[in-house]
Enzyme design. Structure first.
Site, PDB file in Angstrom:
ATOM      1  N   GLU A   1      17.080  -5.764  93.437  1.00  0.00           N
ATOM      2  CA  GLU A   1      18.367  -5.447  94.056  1.00  0.00           C
ATOM      3  C   GLU A   1      19.515  -5.618  93.080  1.00  0.00           C
ATOM      4  OE1 GLU A   1      18.467  -7.936  97.452  1.00  0.00           O
ATOM      5  OE2 GLU A   1      18.278  -9.770  96.311  1.00  0.00           O
TER       6      GLU A   1
ATOM      7  N   ASN B   1      24.215 -19.862 100.227  1.00  0.00           N
ATOM      8  CA  ASN B   1      24.633 -18.469  99.998  1.00  0.00           C
ATOM      9  C   ASN B   1      24.153 -17.527 101.096  1.00  0.00           C
ATOM     10  OD1 ASN B   1      25.633 -19.272  97.461  1.00  0.00           O
ATOM     11  ND2 ASN B   1      23.605 -19.023  96.549  1.00  0.00           N
TER      12      ASN B   1
END
Ligand code: 0RQ
Length: 502
Positions: free
Chosen positions: A293, A383
């Site tokens: 990604e 996160n």
């Protein structure tokens, strides 16, 4: 701006960020570009933050819900959080100010698999989108958009938003044109068809984003680079982890369990991930492919050295020096990098078909191989799960890596029971710390536990873990032995004393 915006209709809608920000009312859902500190709007978020502050000063409420691809930067998440302008935020964040507000309960953060975001938005699960704010590099003569350093969810935001604000960033080179591959074939069930991507470097879409010109209400010019994604030089622990992974892959190939031409590689972000990529640079593998990604410095190094032939991602997130190399050698990289929407870069169908080797970092693993990627001491958000789940569950091989201890040795990253579970034992095949590598494939829970304790735990915690496991096996059921009243006591001890050690 005229040489970047070659569609005259849009030029007449040019305005300042402040004027554009005033078009976004309180309480709406706003889709913004941005993925791991790349391709996020640089001007609008700060103008929105200012607008929020003046509204608050005048005694009026102002908050918006912000959906992105993934993380952005201090000038976006930091500025909006600091201004108290975020109601809801999804699906990923790495900004410390925003994290503090999430953990203070002021922002409703929704932690989602990154491949899910676009489809959940089309399904209507997330509600309507009022405005999309999307960074682009330019507009073609016929009104198509040249995507920026990250594609993320931009295709979907442009499709579903009622209004679109374009930030045209004149800093990144227009020579990126042609690097992107925007796939328009996704549909809503039951009308879905297979995605015809059979090699990591296939192009299946078009190089531009489409937008209905009637929806574009503002065009704002910016000239600013992405966040500088600096990485520390790999430390000794990262190098040990990387060496274990590379030895393991070479061994798997020798044993015939990994094809000779190697399989595409996904790598998470961070220092350990970068060290693994650096290890591949001197490793025995050639003609590597990336199907990941985020393209970070390490993958650029592999491309430049000719070790990796092509890389597919949704975002380019580089340090300042790597970015300069990218810009100076853009013709070379444009032939070798394909940037796709995140619903494609992270698509479970494709990850499974291509046989991707997934490597992700974690906060902690338990002795059975459940993984916590997101929560500190079970309650505080770090996160988010990001794309780790998209790749881990569907990969050909799935690695989770971490140093064996955190916070100067006070925390063991191998614990009796995870304080939060993002990836279950069923999704974890290989755990690696600087102590060693635990290959969990084909092992039952009790066998997994012994291998994880022996190979991955830090010596300071290994006897404590063994003692827990031994005592657990003397009580209760023996499939996945636990002492329930004690399973989270290590975390509790840390909360109370600042140290997990007994
Ligand atoms: O905290 O900064 O306060 O010191 O966690 O840890 O060791 O620097 O590792 O930067 O690689 O991040 C899992 C968070 C690891 C990341 C995580 C503390 C530690 C430090 C960071 P400080 P490190 P990294 C691709 C795939 C989920 C998303 C994902 C992540 C901080 O990799 O967010 O994989 N992953 N996406 O001290 C308490 C523990 C701890 C701990 C470490 N056991 N308990 N704190 N820390 N272990 C990318 C995308 O999807 C976009």
């Amino acid at each position: 701006l005229a040489d970047r915006v070659r569609f005259p209709e849009f030029l007449s809608r040019t305005m300042t960020a402040e004027q554009a920000a005033a078009l976004i009312p309180h309480g709406v859902n706003v889709g913004m570009s941005g993925f791991t500190g790349a391709g996020y709007p640089k001007a609008l978020p700060q103008a929105i933050a200012q607008h929020a502050k003046s509204e608050h000063a005048a005694g009026r409420p102002y908050k918006i819900n912000v959906w992105t691809g993934a993380s952005t930067a201090a000038e976006m998440d930091g500025a909006l959080a600091e201004a108290g302008a975020l109601g809801q935020r999804l699906p990923f964040n790495t900004d410390p100010t925003c994290r503090a507000r999430i953990n203070a309960g002021e922002i409703d953060f929704i932690d989602m698999h990154l491949s899910h975001v676009a489809q959940h938005a089309w399904f209507g699960f997330l509600g309507p989108m009022s405005v999309a704010v999307v960074e682009v590099l330019g507009v073609t003569e016929d009104g198509r958009l040249i995507p920026s350093t990250a594609v993320g969810n931009n295709k979907t935001w442009l499709e579903i938003a009622d209004k679109v604000i374009l930030e045209v960033n004149t800093k990144p080179p227009t020579k990126m044109e042609g690097m992107h591959d925007i796939y328009y074939g996704t549909a809503i069930p039951p009308r879905r068809v297979p995605i015809a991507l059979t090699h990591a470097d296939d192009r299946i879409g078009e190089p531009y984003l489409r937008v209905d010109p009637a929806k574009v209400v503002a065009v704002v010019e910016t000239h600013k680079g992405d966040r500088d994604n600096v990485f520390a030089q790999p430390d000794a622990n990262s190098n040990l982890i990387a060496a274990s992974i590379i030895d393991f892959l070479a061994h798997e190939m020798k044993m015939g369990r990994l094809p000779k031409e190697m399989l595409p590689i996904q790598s998470g972000v961070g220092n350990v991930a970068n060290a693994v990529l650096a290890g591949l640079l001197t490793g025995p593998f050639e003609n590597l492919l990336g199907f990941t990604e985020v393209l970070q410095d390490g993958m650029l190094d592999l491309l430049r050295a000719g070790k990796m032939s092509r890389a597919s991602a949704t975002s380019i997130s580089l340090s300042g020096s790597a970015y300069r190399d990218f810009e100076e050698n853009i013709d070379f990289y444009r032939e070798r990098i394909i940037l796709r929407p995140q619903e494609i870069s992270n698509h479970p169908e494709l990850v499974r078909r291509l046989g991707v080797i997934a490597m992700n970092s974690m906060i902690e693993a338990d002795i059975y191989g459940n993984i916590n990627s997101t929560h500190v001491m079970g309650t505080g958000m770090m996160n988010g799960i990001g794309g780790s789940g998209d790749f881990a569950r569907n990969g050909y091989l799935s690695f989770f890596v971490t140093p064996s201890v955190a916070k100067g040795g006070k925390i063991s990253c191998i614990v009796p029971m995870c304080s939060h579970v993002d990836h279950t034992e069923h999704d974890t095949q290989i755990i690696v710390t600087e102590q060693g590598l635990a290959d969990l494939r084909g092992l039952s829970p009790r066998k997994r536990a012994q291998v994880i304790i022996d190979r991955c735990a830090h010596p300071d915690f290994r006897p404590q873990l063994q003692d827990y496991f031994d005592r657990a096996q003397r009580q209760g059921a023996l499939h996945t032995p636990h002492i329930l009243g004690e399973a989270l006591s290590w975390h509790q001890r840390f909360v109370e004393t600042g140290d997990m050690r007994a």
